[in-house]
Scaffold this active site. Sequence first.
Site, PDB file in Angstrom:
ATOM      1  N   SER A 136       0.852  -1.226   0.068  1.00 30.39           N
ATOM      2  CA  SER A 136      -0.120  -0.041   0.084  1.00 30.39           C
ATOM      3  C   SER A 136       0.690   1.402  -0.083  1.00 30.39           C
ATOM      4  CB  SER A 136      -1.106  -0.043   1.239  1.00 30.39           C
ATOM      5  OG  SER A 136      -1.678   1.274   1.249  1.00 30.39           O
ATOM      6  N   TYR A 160      -2.510   5.192  -4.371  1.00 34.48           N
ATOM      7  CA  TYR A 160      -3.766   5.896  -4.065  1.00 34.48           C
ATOM      8  C   TYR A 160      -3.583   7.341  -4.425  1.00 34.48           C
ATOM      9  CZ  TYR A 160      -5.930   2.905  -0.644  1.00 34.48           C
ATOM     10  OH  TYR A 160      -6.465   1.951   0.117  1.00 34.48           O
ATOM     11  N   THR A 186      -5.506   2.152  -7.325  1.00 31.88           N
ATOM     12  CA  THR A 186      -6.869   1.896  -6.661  1.00 31.88           C
ATOM     13  C   THR A 186      -7.840   3.097  -7.229  1.00 31.88           C
ATOM     14  OG1 THR A 186      -6.046   0.521  -4.923  1.00 31.88           O
ATOM     15  CG2 THR A 186      -7.713   1.881  -4.552  1.00 31.88           C
ATOM     16  N   LYS A 250      -7.495  -1.533 -10.096  1.00 30.98           N
ATOM     17  CA  LYS A 250      -8.309  -2.167  -8.820  1.00 30.98           C
ATOM     18  C   LYS A 250      -9.373  -1.225  -8.531  1.00 30.98           C
ATOM     19  CE  LYS A 250      -7.276  -3.662  -4.038  1.00 30.98           C
ATOM     20  NZ  LYS A 250      -8.046  -2.908  -3.640  1.00 30.98           N
ATOM     21  N   HIS A 274     -13.123  -2.957  -2.382  1.00 29.47           N
ATOM     22  CA  HIS A 274     -12.306  -2.272  -1.437  1.00 29.47           C
ATOM     23  C   HIS A 274     -12.392  -2.724  -0.006  1.00 29.47           C
ATOM     24  CE1 HIS A 274      -9.518   1.437  -1.218  1.00 29.47           C
ATOM     25  NE2 HIS A 274      -9.826   1.237   0.023  1.00 29.47           N
TER      26      HIS A 274
END
Length: 378
Positions: A136, A160, A186, A250, A274
């Site tokens: 992440s 992100y 994402t 994603k 998510h």
Amino acid sequence: MAPPRPADSPVPGQRRRAVGEETPEDAGVEPPYLDLERLEGGALELLPADVFDYYAGGAESETTLREAPGSWRSWRLRPRVLRGVTSVPLDTELLGSPVRSPIGVAPWAYQGMAHPDGELATARGAAAAGSLMTVSTSATHTLEEVAAAAAGSPAWFQLYRLHSGAHTDDLARRAGAAGYAALVLTVDLPLLGRRRRDLRHDFALPAGLRMANHPADGDRPSLQDLATATWTFDDIARFGDLSGLPVVVKGVLRGDDATRCVQAGAAAVWVSTHGGRQVDPAVASAHALPEVVDAVGDEVEVYADGGIRSGSDVLTALALGARAVFVGRPTIWGLATGGADGVAGVLTGLGEELAHTMALCGVTDVRSVPRDTVVPAR
């Protein structure tokens, strides 16, 4: 002391107890990393209530979260017989990277709250299990540190839309330079989901928690404030160029979106809700997956996550067209209760269940599970 169990004892009920052999103290107890509900209970006992709920909770009424595991059970397996299958290898490739299992680690933020070694322990556990880890943006170790911990096993970096455009672009470049095998965008966070458990706790990150990939100057605006920094389909190719990596998108739940992602340059699409932490109630991944696979055909690889809790769930996803699946919360519970060994135990346990179920179903290859292996439950 009771004598040890015979080393060649295969399955409970398939051997005779020796004369005088006592029942072991741990009789009837499943291996700890196969009982995921029990593992979650162990994490609940170890973690502060607000941290546990941060990991365990979903958005709004948590309908998406609750329905996810059961959605995989809305399909039924159709075993093939007399195929001569007794063992099944799990080796496959994801975007050209060899892995020993089609079960990977989904990205999850702030793993340092679950275990002191955080993402480093997860990376070591994933590597030990032969699984691919997705790291992440909001990790508590730098993307370079986690890549080093995962050495010998491929890893992907998840991006992100959290920071300024310049910092996000720099993260993409760093991921390419650090040796990651793909960049995962994402895309289901135009703004943050309303997570009631976090609101109830007035959740705040622990003081001193390292925000390793965030800007040093604290330039971290709220997602709700990033109205001018939204991503579009054009960003897929742009981030691919910046990083020099294949791009996985994603958060896709629709076939038409999947098609547009592929047309825009995506190397793969990842069906995901998510973790039930964004739109609620949303279509379950198990129900969205067939539409997405049908839309993109054989053009790109498709992955899925969301409520996968058993080897049969994994087989269902593979039969519906997923190349691989990813698990989030089970690996967090493994991390919280056992560090790297816990993560490896969860992934290995799921893999063993998958191989066992495939053998029972007469299926031999995780890369080509026939679609008619599953049908909707009636």
